[in-house]
Motif scaffolding. Sequence first.
Motif, PDB file in Angstrom:
ATOM      1  N   UNK A   5       0.731  -1.411   0.247  1.00 16.71           N
ATOM      2  CA  UNK A   5       0.095  -0.052  -0.043  1.00 16.71           C
ATOM      3  C   UNK A   5       0.813   1.298  -0.042  1.00 16.71           C
ATOM      4  N   UNK A   6       1.956   1.248  -0.555  1.00 20.76           N
ATOM      5  CA  UNK A   6       2.955   2.286  -0.602  1.00 20.76           C
ATOM      6  C   UNK A   6       2.627   3.071  -1.833  1.00 20.76           C
ATOM      7  N   UNK A   7       3.703   4.144  -2.149  1.00 19.40           N
ATOM      8  CA  UNK A   7       3.251   4.827  -3.175  1.00 19.40           C
ATOM      9  C   UNK A   7       3.233   4.318  -4.568  1.00 19.40           C
ATOM     10  N   UNK A   8       3.450   2.959  -4.726  1.00 21.56           N
ATOM     11  CA  UNK A   8       3.412   2.188  -6.100  1.00 21.56           C
ATOM     12  C   UNK A   8       2.022   1.598  -5.882  1.00 21.56           C
ATOM     13  N   UNK A   9       1.096   1.696  -5.104  1.00 24.04           N
ATOM     14  CA  UNK A   9      -0.304   1.061  -5.214  1.00 24.04           C
ATOM     15  C   UNK A   9      -1.231   1.954  -4.787  1.00 24.04           C
ATOM     16  N   UNK A  15       0.294   7.986  -0.271  1.00 25.22           N
ATOM     17  CA  UNK A  15       0.584   8.220  -1.567  1.00 25.22           C
ATOM     18  C   UNK A  15       1.708   9.377  -1.791  1.00 25.22           C
ATOM     19  N   UNK A  16       2.630   9.283  -3.074  1.00 23.94           N
ATOM     20  CA  UNK A  16       3.670   9.914  -2.916  1.00 23.94           C
ATOM     21  C   UNK A  16       3.534  11.386  -2.715  1.00 23.94           C
ATOM     22  N   UNK A  17       4.083  11.912  -1.829  1.00 22.97           N
ATOM     23  CA  UNK A  17       4.094  13.347  -1.715  1.00 22.97           C
ATOM     24  C   UNK A  17       3.020  14.039  -0.926  1.00 22.97           C
ATOM     25  N   UNK A  18       1.917  13.241  -0.702  1.00 21.36           N
ATOM     26  CA  UNK A  18       0.832  13.638  -0.092  1.00 21.36           C
ATOM     27  C   UNK A  18       0.261  12.790   1.212  1.00 21.36           C
ATOM     28  N   UNK A  19       1.365  11.770   1.825  1.00 21.24           N
ATOM     29  CA  UNK A  19       1.040  11.223   2.852  1.00 21.24           C
ATOM     30  C   UNK A  19       0.583  12.172   4.156  1.00 21.24           C
ATOM     31  N   UNK A  20       1.170  13.300   4.132  1.00 12.33           N
ATOM     32  CA  UNK A  20       1.039  13.901   5.429  1.00 12.33           C
ATOM     33  C   UNK A  20      -0.246  14.611   5.328  1.00 12.33           C
ATOM     34  N   UNK A  21      -0.626  15.371   4.224  1.00 14.73           N
ATOM     35  CA  UNK A  21      -2.181  16.074   4.185  1.00 14.73           C
ATOM     36  C   UNK A  21      -3.050  14.870   4.392  1.00 14.73           C
TER      37      UNK A  21
END
Length: 498
Positions: free
Chosen positions: A136-140, A167-173
């Motif tokens: 479930x990292x940025x590649x999924x 999601x790549x770059x948007x995990x925080x938000x």
Amino acid sequence: MGLWSRRSMLAGLLSSPVLAVGCATDGARTPPPGAGTRGSAPAGEAPAGYRRLPIPPLAESRTENGVRWFTLDARPGRASILPDRTTPTWGYSQDILGPTLRARTGETVGVRVSNHLPEPTSVHWHGMHLPARFDGGPHQPIDPGAAWEPSWVIAQPAATLWYHPHPHGSTQLHTYRGLAGLFLVDDHTSDSTGLPNEYGVDDLPVIVQDKKLNPDGTLDERDDAGTGLIGPAVTANGITGAYAPVTSDRVRLRILNGSTMRIHNLGLDDNSEFEMVASDGGLLTAPTRLRRLQLTPGERAEIVVRMQAAQPRTLRSFPAPVPGRPGRGPSAGAAQSEEFEILLLSPRAQLRPGTATPARLAAIPSPVTTAAVARTFDLDGNTINGLPMDMNRIDVTATVDVPELWTVTNSHNRVHNFHVHDNHFQVLDVNGSPPPPELAGWKDTVAVPPSGSVRLAVVFRDYTDLQSPYMFHCHLMRHEDDGMMGQFLVVGQGQQAD
Ligand code: C2O
Ligand code: CU
Ligand code: CU
């Protein structure tokens, strides 16, 4: 006290015409300003000015062909984070946060995740040992309107794990907006400890996060200072000013620091000891008695708090004692003097006696210290080893079952932490000294002291994949979004990644 003092919170509550569900009905009884919480409320009843700790429901499941399927629906919602405001949020199958998934070691589980958000997201099973393509990292990524159905066998000991977007770059938000939930694993060992285990009664999930709210209730998502999203409203399970009624003389708290950036130095308001029984990857070998426990974003701890009838106690976040000391330090962007109340434990006049914590909990093998493969990871300036995250670059290729020694250094003068997907690791030392008991069990996230280092014994088991990588990164989410992250493949003996 932080900017958001209890007094201003109470003022906000009392000026509100509507008291939220579960709130004190005796709203007119205000504790004297600045008064401590001890003895300020009738035992076990709703203390004035507090709201009852929401307990995330246990997720329902359906078994089909031997797979226990859960459902999560990422969707917008509206939540009452502060008692006097309504906040547009995101949640999994609810307005904020998500249900608690729970399964046993050996079970095959699946999760049907659907995305009803206006943008792509992903769901990462933090602390779970599973194949990389289900991580479930940025590649999924899951597109709006789409669904994703990972399924795997639970192959690890009992533990308090969690799930959150990646999601790549948007995990925080995405996390800040409310996407996070717990995943509890049970096994024979955890069944037989005698630890409090009635979910929501004497075994309480406590997801700690902080928010900054605008006067109109919306989340303040600006990050003008560049410190990441960090706010004065420290919440437990999505609300500020939470209390939990206590009916037995021992309460187990499963605490997740689910914050985007904030590091907590937890303790009880009367500075009494509590027993820590589990860390990220499950039970410790033995309970350890502590007065303070540092949890950085992503870390979990299970603690047992002793209670006495009619004596409320509060879980608090204390100012970090000494900045720059090993394992200590102020959170990025947070003033060192900040102090917060997280959860008031409010006992009944009569308490059910619980079972004493056993002297031995889980068996944990000693770590392999003579690994054939040694690697170093230097954290600095939103990079690892000088490189920002690149989804097209594999940083590390590890061979399944081959023990590795990872030295993680922090060249920066602030605390970072280090999280590794897939398998848990063991901390060999922190700044050259053996880890304290709270870091001596299975870990997946560990603080790396400013200008310091940690050494980790790492070994990846079972799953190999020449294409799908796992991640390692700082779990202070602004940092990972900014690139303090790398990717690793786990391959079979003799295999080469292309
Ligand atoms: Cu909790 Cu890579 O994340
Ligand atoms: Cu993770
Ligand atoms: Cu960091």
